[in-house]
Scaffold this motif. Structure first.
Motif, PDB file in Angstrom:
ATOM      1  N   PRO A   1       0.804  -1.234   0.000  1.00  0.00           N
ATOM      2  CA  PRO A   1       0.000   0.000   0.000  1.00  0.00           C
ATOM      3  C   PRO A   1       0.827   1.269   0.000  1.00  0.00           C
ATOM      4  O   PRO A   1       0.398   2.290  -0.547  1.00  0.00           O
ATOM      5  CB  PRO A   1      -0.821  -0.130   1.298  1.00  0.00           C
ATOM      6  N   ARG A   2       2.030   1.234   0.574  1.00  0.00           N
ATOM      7  CA  ARG A   2       2.869   2.431   0.609  1.00  0.00           C
ATOM      8  C   ARG A   2       3.204   2.920  -0.796  1.00  0.00           C
ATOM      9  O   ARG A   2       3.295   4.122  -1.044  1.00  0.00           O
ATOM     10  CB  ARG A   2       4.156   2.142   1.393  1.00  0.00           C
ATOM     11  N   GLU A   3       3.390   1.987  -1.729  1.00  0.00           N
ATOM     12  CA  GLU A   3       3.705   2.371  -3.104  1.00  0.00           C
ATOM     13  C   GLU A   3       2.525   3.061  -3.774  1.00  0.00           C
ATOM     14  O   GLU A   3       2.713   3.976  -4.577  1.00  0.00           O
ATOM     15  CB  GLU A   3       4.125   1.144  -3.908  1.00  0.00           C
ATOM     16  N   LEU A   4       1.326   2.611  -3.471  1.00  0.00           N
ATOM     17  CA  LEU A   4       0.150   3.216  -4.094  1.00  0.00           C
ATOM     18  C   LEU A   4      -0.017   4.658  -3.658  1.00  0.00           C
ATOM     19  O   LEU A   4      -0.462   5.502  -4.434  1.00  0.00           O
ATOM     20  CB  LEU A   4      -1.100   2.402  -3.758  1.00  0.00           C
ATOM     21  N   ASP A   5       0.367   4.973  -2.433  1.00  0.00           N
ATOM     22  CA  ASP A   5       0.244   6.330  -1.906  1.00  0.00           C
ATOM     23  C   ASP A   5       1.407   7.238  -2.305  1.00  0.00           C
ATOM     24  O   ASP A   5       1.332   8.446  -2.149  1.00  0.00           O
ATOM     25  CB  ASP A   5       0.150   6.289  -0.383  1.00  0.00           C
ATOM     26  N   ASN A   6       2.502   6.666  -2.802  1.00  0.00           N
ATOM     27  CA  ASN A   6       3.718   7.428  -3.084  1.00  0.00           C
ATOM     28  C   ASN A   6       3.610   8.155  -4.433  1.00  0.00           C
ATOM     29  O   ASN A   6       3.499   7.509  -5.474  1.00  0.00           O
ATOM     30  CB  ASN A   6       4.910   6.466  -3.102  1.00  0.00           C
TER      31      ASN A   6
END
Length: 253
Positions: free
Chosen positions: A134-139
């Protein structure tokens, strides 16, 4: 399959000065990239450089290079000039491998070229892979892409797309929506004739907002085919920390 790999290389870099000439296990990074690309099925690999020092470094290691103007605004502009210098035009296939990707997978280059040659409805091809955190989707530094039913790009964005109606995606979320969102990989196949006219196309408003040059293609009604890879490619080099990480990988081989 007949295609040419072009590798744009610019000496100036804000975060990593003289990046193309950075040493990786005894060779300049641009040479490492070209050697990696040469493991693909490409008929030729050519560096499109903006400085004589890059051309000289390539020549010292048997890598073909052409010197392009130093005032190009984008890598696509540089590649368009390289196409003209090499006499590439029309339906000739060109694959743009970034000059800071010394771990690019040759099979991914081949897949990008093959996809474009199979898709007469598209002027470009590119690649993506499923996001697994999920961190990549928000980045915002991770570019996302959504596809249509035929595997063509509908839109690229720095925002989380597609948006999950049933819950806010955040780095603390336990799961991603299904099917998983796609992270764009900055590898491009072009029909050389389109690449040569691309710099003359009006920049798109969406391109300016997102700072994503590929949105100009979609805005002008052209299509981009997308190869979905099974996994993420090796790390690229944008910062000194990235360079040390890649050096460690080469040292371990």
């Amino acid at each position: 399959m007949n295609f040419t790999v072009l590798v744009p290389a610019r000496l100036a870099s804000t975060r990593l000065p003289n990046k193309p000439l950075a040493d990786i296990a005894g060779l300049p990074m641009i040479v490492r990239v070209a050697q990696r690309a040469a493991q693909s099925a490409a008929s030729a690999v050519v560096v499109a450089a903006d400085h004589a020092d890059i051309v000289a470094a390539c020549a010292a290691h048997g890598v073909r290079a052409v010197l392009t103007r130093g005032d190009h605004a984008t890598g696509s502009d540089r590649l368009a000039e390289a196409c003209a210098l090499l006499g590439l035009d029309g339906a000739d296939t060109v694959v743009n491998v970034q000059g800071d990707e010394p771990l690019i997978e040759p099979a991914l280059i081949d897949a990008c070229a093959a996809l474009l040659q199979a898709r007469g409805d598209c002027v470009m091809s590119t690649a993506a892979h499923a996001i697994d955190h999920p961190r990549e989707l928000d980045n915002p530094n991770v570019v996302k892409v959504v596809l249509d039913a035929a595997g063509r790009a509908l839109y690229f964005s720095r925002a989380p797309i597609p948006w999950w109606r049933d819950g806010r995606i955040a780095s603390t979320a336990a799961a991603l929506p299904s099917p998983a969102p796609l992270r764009h990989i900055g590898l491009y196949g072009y029909r050389a004739g389109f690449l040569r006219r691309f710099p003359a196309l009006e920049a798109a408003p969406l391109e300016r907002i997102e700072s994503l040059e590929q949105l100009r293609v979609l805005w002008h009604g052209e299509r981009i085919a997308v190869h979905v890879a099974a996994h993420a490619p090796g790390p690229g080099v944008d910062t000194p920390e990235d360079l040390e990480r890649v050096r460690a990988i080469f040292a371990a081989v």
